[in-house]
Scaffold this motif. Structure first.
Motif, PDB file in Angstrom:
ATOM      1  N   ALA A 299     -40.803  16.567  -6.304  1.00 47.19           N
ATOM      2  CA  ALA A 299     -41.242  15.466  -5.296  1.00 47.19           C
ATOM      3  C   ALA A 299     -42.438  16.253  -4.679  1.00 47.19           C
ATOM      4  N   GLU A 300     -42.355  17.379  -4.057  1.00 48.12           N
ATOM      5  CA  GLU A 300     -43.569  17.861  -3.353  1.00 48.12           C
ATOM      6  C   GLU A 300     -45.024  17.800  -4.279  1.00 48.12           C
ATOM      7  N   LEU A 301     -44.830  18.307  -5.337  1.00 44.78           N
ATOM      8  CA  LEU A 301     -45.929  18.243  -6.280  1.00 44.78           C
ATOM      9  C   LEU A 301     -46.607  17.070  -6.537  1.00 44.78           C
ATOM     10  N   LEU A 302     -45.635  15.999  -6.824  1.00 47.10           N
ATOM     11  CA  LEU A 302     -46.075  14.751  -7.279  1.00 47.10           C
ATOM     12  C   LEU A 302     -46.753  14.134  -5.786  1.00 47.10           C
ATOM     13  N   ALA A 303     -46.186  14.340  -4.697  1.00 51.69           N
ATOM     14  CA  ALA A 303     -46.910  13.952  -3.284  1.00 51.69           C
ATOM     15  C   ALA A 303     -48.225  14.427  -3.165  1.00 51.69           C
ATOM     16  N   ALA A 304     -48.362  15.731  -3.337  1.00 54.21           N
ATOM     17  CA  ALA A 304     -49.380  16.401  -3.374  1.00 54.21           C
ATOM     18  C   ALA A 304     -50.426  15.741  -4.264  1.00 54.21           C
ATOM     19  N   ALA A 305     -50.189  15.535  -5.599  1.00 53.65           N
ATOM     20  CA  ALA A 305     -51.018  15.071  -6.337  1.00 53.65           C
ATOM     21  C   ALA A 305     -51.452  13.739  -6.090  1.00 53.65           C
ATOM     22  N   LEU A 306     -50.630  12.971  -5.746  1.00 59.07           N
ATOM     23  CA  LEU A 306     -51.026  11.685  -5.263  1.00 59.07           C
ATOM     24  C   LEU A 306     -51.995  11.583  -4.029  1.00 59.07           C
ATOM     25  N   GLN A 307     -51.608  12.369  -3.047  1.00 59.73           N
ATOM     26  CA  GLN A 307     -52.622  12.642  -1.725  1.00 59.73           C
ATOM     27  C   GLN A 307     -53.935  12.890  -2.160  1.00 59.73           C
ATOM     28  N   SER A 308     -54.249  13.696  -3.442  1.00 59.20           N
ATOM     29  CA  SER A 308     -55.634  14.064  -3.740  1.00 59.20           C
ATOM     30  C   SER A 308     -56.457  12.801  -4.078  1.00 59.20           C
ATOM     31  N   GLN A 309     -55.725  11.637  -4.455  1.00 56.50           N
ATOM     32  CA  GLN A 309     -56.532  10.360  -4.703  1.00 56.50           C
ATOM     33  C   GLN A 309     -56.892   9.647  -3.698  1.00 56.50           C
ATOM     34  N   PRO A 310     -58.065   9.213  -3.498  1.00 59.37           N
ATOM     35  CA  PRO A 310     -58.594   8.408  -2.258  1.00 59.37           C
ATOM     36  C   PRO A 310     -57.915   7.378  -1.942  1.00 59.37           C
ATOM     37  N   ASP A 311     -57.402   6.669  -3.123  1.00 62.27           N
ATOM     38  CA  ASP A 311     -56.973   5.464  -2.812  1.00 62.27           C
ATOM     39  C   ASP A 311     -55.363   5.461  -2.664  1.00 62.27           C
ATOM     40  N   LEU A 312     -54.687   6.669  -2.875  1.00 58.63           N
ATOM     41  CA  LEU A 312     -53.348   6.843  -2.718  1.00 58.63           C
ATOM     42  C   LEU A 312     -52.731   7.584  -1.448  1.00 58.63           C
ATOM     43  N   ASN A 313     -51.705   7.075  -0.895  1.00 57.25           N
ATOM     44  CA  ASN A 313     -51.443   7.568   0.312  1.00 57.25           C
ATOM     45  C   ASN A 313     -49.832   7.968   0.135  1.00 57.25           C
ATOM     46  N   CYS A 314     -49.028   9.116  -0.039  1.00 60.37           N
ATOM     47  CA  CYS A 314     -47.833   9.282  -0.100  1.00 60.37           C
ATOM     48  C   CYS A 314     -47.644   9.442   1.360  1.00 60.37           C
ATOM     49  N   VAL A 315     -46.559   8.222   1.717  1.00 61.90           N
ATOM     50  CA  VAL A 315     -46.217   8.056   3.026  1.00 61.90           C
ATOM     51  C   VAL A 315     -44.666   8.889   3.361  1.00 61.90           C
ATOM     52  N   ALA A 316     -43.972   9.061   2.355  1.00 63.36           N
ATOM     53  CA  ALA A 316     -42.750   9.718   2.440  1.00 63.36           C
ATOM     54  C   ALA A 316     -42.241  10.283   1.250  1.00 63.36           C
ATOM     55  N   LYS A 317     -41.349  11.009   1.301  1.00 60.75           N
ATOM     56  CA  LYS A 317     -40.634  11.620   0.101  1.00 60.75           C
ATOM     57  C   LYS A 317     -39.048  11.431   0.371  1.00 60.75           C
ATOM     58  N   ALA A 318     -38.291  11.094  -0.341  1.00 58.60           N
ATOM     59  CA  ALA A 318     -36.626  10.773  -0.313  1.00 58.60           C
ATOM     60  C   ALA A 318     -35.954  11.597  -1.577  1.00 58.60           C
ATOM     61  N   TYR A 319     -35.095  12.316  -1.182  1.00 57.61           N
ATOM     62  CA  TYR A 319     -34.434  13.031  -2.161  1.00 57.61           C
ATOM     63  C   TYR A 319     -33.173  12.638  -2.787  1.00 57.61           C
ATOM     64  N   ASP A 320     -32.830  11.308  -2.313  1.00 63.89           N
ATOM     65  CA  ASP A 320     -31.539  10.600  -2.785  1.00 63.89           C
ATOM     66  C   ASP A 320     -31.909   9.189  -2.507  1.00 63.89           C
ATOM     67  N   ALA A 321     -30.840   8.347  -3.403  1.00 60.37           N
ATOM     68  CA  ALA A 321     -31.003   6.732  -3.161  1.00 60.37           C
ATOM     69  C   ALA A 321     -30.782   6.287  -1.815  1.00 60.37           C
ATOM     70  N   ASP A 322     -30.028   6.820  -0.739  1.00 55.82           N
ATOM     71  CA  ASP A 322     -29.555   6.374   0.494  1.00 55.82           C
ATOM     72  C   ASP A 322     -30.841   6.522   1.363  1.00 55.82           C
ATOM     73  N   SER A 323     -31.555   7.679   1.342  1.00 53.99           N
ATOM     74  CA  SER A 323     -32.505   8.034   1.945  1.00 53.99           C
ATOM     75  C   SER A 323     -33.884   7.193   1.528  1.00 53.99           C
ATOM     76  N   ALA A 324     -34.044   6.681   0.450  1.00 47.98           N
ATOM     77  CA  ALA A 324     -34.832   5.897  -0.348  1.00 47.98           C
ATOM     78  C   ALA A 324     -34.830   4.568   0.265  1.00 47.98           C
ATOM     79  N   GLU A 325     -33.626   4.079   0.501  1.00 53.97           N
ATOM     80  CA  GLU A 325     -33.604   2.671   0.876  1.00 53.97           C
ATOM     81  C   GLU A 325     -33.783   2.523   2.353  1.00 53.97           C
ATOM     82  N   SER A 326     -33.157   3.715   2.993  1.00 57.10           N
ATOM     83  CA  SER A 326     -33.683   3.673   4.527  1.00 57.10           C
ATOM     84  C   SER A 326     -34.981   3.777   4.623  1.00 57.10           C
ATOM     85  N   LEU A 327     -35.864   4.462   4.026  1.00 60.37           N
ATOM     86  CA  LEU A 327     -37.228   4.815   4.230  1.00 60.37           C
ATOM     87  C   LEU A 327     -38.079   3.385   3.991  1.00 60.37           C
TER      88      LEU A 327
END
Length: 124
Positions: free
Chosen positions: A22-50
C-alpha cells in the motif's frame, strides 16, 4: 491564443492489507502529476469510513484481503455510490486473471503486479 489544459487531479484511496505494498503503491501514484493518493486503508471497514469522509475519485482495492475481501468491499462501495456517495470508480487489484473475471459490475479489474506507468494509465 491560450488553450485550456485539463489540470484535474484524481483523488485516490489505496486499500490493501499488505502495508508495504500500500505504501509503495501510494508513493508510485504520488509521483504522477495528475494522481494524488489522499489516504491508505488496510482493511475494509477503514476503507468504507475513509470513502465517506474524503470522497475519493478512485479507490484501488486489493481483491485478497482477510475478513471482507476486495470484491465484497467493491460491491459495498459501489452500492454506497448508487445511494448518493460520490465515488467515481473502484479498481480491484488481483494476482489471478480468473478472479478478475468474477468482478462483474463491482469495479474494473487490473492484474498486479504492473508497471507504474501502466497502472497510472489504467487509473486515468
Amino acid at each position: 491564443m491560450a488553450t485550456e489544459v485539463d489540470t484535474a487531479v484524481l483523488q485516490v484511496l489505496v486499500v490493501d492489507d499488505h502495508r508495504t505494498f500500500a505504501e509503495l503503491l501510494a508513493a508510485a501514484l504520488q509521483s504522477q502529476p495528475d494522481l494524488n493518493c489522499v489516504a491508505k486503508a488496510y482493511d475494509a471497514d477503514s476503507a468504507e469510513s475513509l470513502c465517506a469522509q474524503i470522497n475519493p475519485d478512485v479507490v484501488v482495492v486489493d481483491v485478497d484481503m482477510p475478513g471482507c475481501d476486495g470484491i465484497t468491499l467493491a460491491g459495498r462501495l459501489t452500492a454506497g455510490a448508487m445511494a448518493g456517495m460520490p465515488l467515481g470508480l473502484v479498481i480491484l487489484l488481483a494476482v489471478d486473471e480468473q478472479v478478475l473475471r468474477g468482478v462483474r459490475g463491482r469495479g474494473r479489474g487490473h492484474q498486479r503486479p504492473a508497471e507504474r506507468a501502466r497502472l497510472a494509465q489504467f487509473l486515468r
